[in-house]
Design a protein around this motif. Sequence first.
Motif, PDB file in Angstrom:
ATOM      1  N   ILE A  92       0.845  -1.187   0.000  1.00 15.37           N
ATOM      2  CA  ILE A  92       0.000   0.000   0.000  1.00 15.37           C
ATOM      3  C   ILE A  92       0.885   1.243   0.000  1.00 15.37           C
ATOM      4  CG2 ILE A  92      -1.902  -1.128   1.249  1.00 15.37           C
ATOM      5  CD1 ILE A  92      -0.961   0.396   3.778  1.00 15.37           C
ATOM      6  N   PRO A  93       0.350   2.410  -0.412  1.00  9.74           N
ATOM      7  CA  PRO A  93       1.110   3.654  -0.262  1.00  9.74           C
ATOM      8  C   PRO A  93       1.324   3.957   1.224  1.00  9.74           C
ATOM      9  CG  PRO A  93      -0.792   3.944  -1.716  1.00  9.74           C
ATOM     10  CD  PRO A  93      -0.962   2.623  -1.053  1.00  9.74           C
ATOM     11  N   GLU A  94       2.439   4.578   1.534  1.00  8.34           N
ATOM     12  CA  GLU A  94       2.719   4.845   2.943  1.00  8.34           C
ATOM     13  C   GLU A  94       1.677   5.767   3.566  1.00  8.34           C
ATOM     14  OE1 GLU A  94       6.388   5.908   5.981  1.00  8.34           O
ATOM     15  OE2 GLU A  94       6.668   6.203   3.829  1.00  8.34           O
ATOM     16  N   SER A  95       1.037   6.604   2.765  1.00  9.63           N
ATOM     17  CA  SER A  95       0.005   7.497   3.296  1.00  9.63           C
ATOM     18  C   SER A  95      -1.161   6.736   3.910  1.00  9.63           C
ATOM     19  CB  SER A  95      -0.517   8.410   2.176  1.00  9.63           C
ATOM     20  OG  SER A  95      -1.088   7.637   1.128  1.00  9.63           O
ATOM     21  N   GLN A  96      -1.297   5.444   3.588  1.00  8.35           N
ATOM     22  CA  GLN A  96      -2.387   4.626   4.128  1.00  8.35           C
ATOM     23  C   GLN A  96      -1.957   3.770   5.315  1.00  8.35           C
ATOM     24  OE1 GLN A  96      -3.899   2.316   0.828  1.00  8.35           O
ATOM     25  NE2 GLN A  96      -4.391   4.121  -0.394  1.00  8.35           N
ATOM     26  N   GLN A  97      -0.713   3.913   5.736  1.00 12.52           N
ATOM     27  CA  GLN A  97      -0.203   3.024   6.784  1.00 12.52           C
ATOM     28  C   GLN A  97      -0.912   3.223   8.129  1.00 12.52           C
ATOM     29  OE1 GLN A  97       1.895   0.566   7.538  1.00 12.52           O
ATOM     30  NE2 GLN A  97       2.920   0.155   5.599  1.00 12.52           N
ATOM     31  N   ASP A  98      -1.194   4.459   8.507  1.00 11.40           N
ATOM     32  CA  ASP A  98      -1.850   4.670   9.803  1.00 11.40           C
ATOM     33  C   ASP A  98      -3.260   4.088   9.806  1.00 11.40           C
ATOM     34  OD1 ASP A  98       0.303   5.990  11.100  1.00 11.40           O
ATOM     35  OD2 ASP A  98      -0.194   7.851  10.049  1.00 11.40           O
ATOM     36  N   ALA A  99      -3.957   4.210   8.670  1.00 14.94           N
ATOM     37  CA  ALA A  99      -5.286   3.608   8.564  1.00 14.94           C
ATOM     38  C   ALA A  99      -5.186   2.086   8.614  1.00 14.94           C
ATOM     39  CB  ALA A  99      -5.970   4.061   7.273  1.00 14.94           C
ATOM     40  N   ALA A 100      -4.176   1.530   7.954  1.00 16.97           N
ATOM     41  CA  ALA A 100      -3.983   0.076   7.973  1.00 16.97           C
ATOM     42  C   ALA A 100      -3.646  -0.416   9.376  1.00 16.97           C
ATOM     43  CB  ALA A 100      -2.884  -0.320   6.991  1.00 16.97           C
TER      44      ALA A 100
ATOM     45  N   ARG B  13      -6.129   5.250  14.350  1.00 15.88           N
ATOM     46  CA  ARG B  13      -5.374   5.922  13.279  1.00 15.88           C
ATOM     47  C   ARG B  13      -4.687   7.176  13.800  1.00 15.88           C
ATOM     48  NH1 ARG B  13      -8.853   9.401   9.511  1.00 15.88           N
ATOM     49  NH2 ARG B  13      -8.798  10.508  11.505  1.00 15.88           N
ATOM     50  N   ASP B  14      -5.431   7.996  14.560  1.00 14.16           N
ATOM     51  CA  ASP B  14      -4.890   9.237  15.074  1.00 14.16           C
ATOM     52  C   ASP B  14      -3.742   8.990  16.052  1.00 14.16           C
ATOM     53  OD1 ASP B  14      -6.781  10.479  13.538  1.00 14.16           O
ATOM     54  OD2 ASP B  14      -8.132  10.962  15.208  1.00 14.16           O
ATOM     55  N   ARG B  15      -3.873   7.929  16.864  1.00  9.73           N
ATOM     56  CA  ARG B  15      -2.808   7.614  17.797  1.00  9.73           C
ATOM     57  C   ARG B  15      -1.542   7.175  17.060  1.00  9.73           C
ATOM     58  NH1 ARG B  15       0.310   8.943  21.632  1.00  9.73           N
ATOM     59  NH2 ARG B  15       1.139   7.219  22.895  1.00  9.73           N
ATOM     60  N   GLY B  16      -1.738   6.449  15.946  1.00  6.46           N
ATOM     61  CA  GLY B  16      -0.596   6.073  15.121  1.00  6.46           C
ATOM     62  C   GLY B  16       0.131   7.283  14.594  1.00  6.46           C
ATOM     63  N   ARG B  17      -0.636   8.290  14.157  1.00  5.64           N
ATOM     64  CA  ARG B  17      -0.010   9.528  13.683  1.00  5.64           C
ATOM     65  C   ARG B  17       0.757  10.227  14.788  1.00  5.64           C
ATOM     66  NH1 ARG B  17      -5.182  11.909  10.210  1.00  5.64           N
ATOM     67  NH2 ARG B  17      -4.904  10.571   8.359  1.00  5.64           N
ATOM     68  N   GLU B  18       0.207  10.193  16.018  1.00  2.53           N
ATOM     69  CA  GLU B  18       0.899  10.832  17.146  1.00  2.53           C
ATOM     70  C   GLU B  18       2.222  10.109  17.447  1.00  2.53           C
ATOM     71  OE1 GLU B  18      -1.834  10.658  20.365  1.00  2.53           O
ATOM     72  OE2 GLU B  18      -3.252  12.091  19.482  1.00  2.53           O
ATOM     73  N   LEU B  19       2.194   8.780  17.386  1.00  3.50           N
ATOM     74  CA  LEU B  19       3.417   8.013  17.656  1.00  3.50           C
ATOM     75  C   LEU B  19       4.512   8.339  16.649  1.00  3.50           C
ATOM     76  CD1 LEU B  19       1.886   4.530  18.503  1.00  3.50           C
ATOM     77  CD2 LEU B  19       3.096   6.055  20.084  1.00  3.50           C
ATOM     78  N   GLY B  20       4.085   8.630  15.421  1.00  2.00           N
ATOM     79  CA  GLY B  20       5.031   8.979  14.375  1.00  2.00           C
ATOM     80  C   GLY B  20       5.377  10.449  14.327  1.00  2.00           C
ATOM     81  N   GLY B  21       4.786  11.227  15.239  1.00  2.00           N
ATOM     82  CA  GLY B  21       5.044  12.663  15.253  1.00  2.00           C
ATOM     83  C   GLY B  21       4.335  13.417  14.162  1.00  2.00           C
ATOM     84  N   GLY B  22       3.296  12.798  13.538  1.00  2.00           N
ATOM     85  CA  GLY B  22       2.554  13.432  12.454  1.00  2.00           C
ATOM     86  C   GLY B  22       1.391  14.252  12.919  1.00  2.00           C
TER      87      GLY B  22
END
Length: 264
Positions: A155-163, A255-264
């Motif tokens: 998948i594109p990396e932009s979809q990783q947090d959703a995945a 998904r949002d927590r994944g973004r926080e872990l990545g600093g996004g």
Amino acid sequence: MIAIIGVGKMGEALLSGLLRAGHEPEDVAAVEKVTTRSADIAATYGVRELTLAEAAEGADTLVIAVKPQDMEETLSALDGLTDQQLVISIAAGITTAFIERCLAPARVPVVRVMPNTPAVVNEAMSVISAGSHAGSGHLDRAGELLSVAGKVLRIPESQQDAATALSGSGPAYVYYLAESMIDAGVFVGMPRPAARELVIQAIYGAATMLRDSGEHPVVLRENVSSPAGTTVAAIGQLESHGVRAAFQAAIEAARDRGRELGGG
């Protein structure tokens, strides 16, 4: 040589899968901050036990399976990596761009992966994405390595947090559902062991039908739902209690927590 850095549940599942798939123990290494853990893994599986520095020098592929908060410290210890090596990251939320910056100026190919815990029974779903220095050959290499534990999807990396929210955390939702159904079965009069067996087989059978039939979930649900029957009464209660909306909110939160872990 493949070095697995961080041999927790996921790292160990991958390591054992590689050996079952035919990789020689001397071609696989365990790297752990807690040396007693790496020694135990090495003794159990017959693989090498390496330090981070030794892995950086001698491994063709480095699978980093540490906690997200330990990623920066781990990467800082991997001096001297080159563009001939491959880094595969299994840390939730950590982007390939972050890893590439930590490993610069070398243009190290990085593949980001989100597997899930059914890897321990060879039924994982692993989603993989290439970083800016990784090509299709690197994705092939990562996919081949991860296929020992289950299915692999690019998948594109932009979809990783959703995945991550859907698949990485997904087994926990199923366990939560099973727990709730078993408790409800006890409440309506079933002995707990019987309720457990009924629920597990219902989930296993339904998942197998969903995978193998090719039918949409709505069609399969409607096939169980006789007009004015028991299933319709149950689904009506799930809808009135907002279960569908609760799942959407839960997956958005993950998904949002994944973004926080990545600093996004």
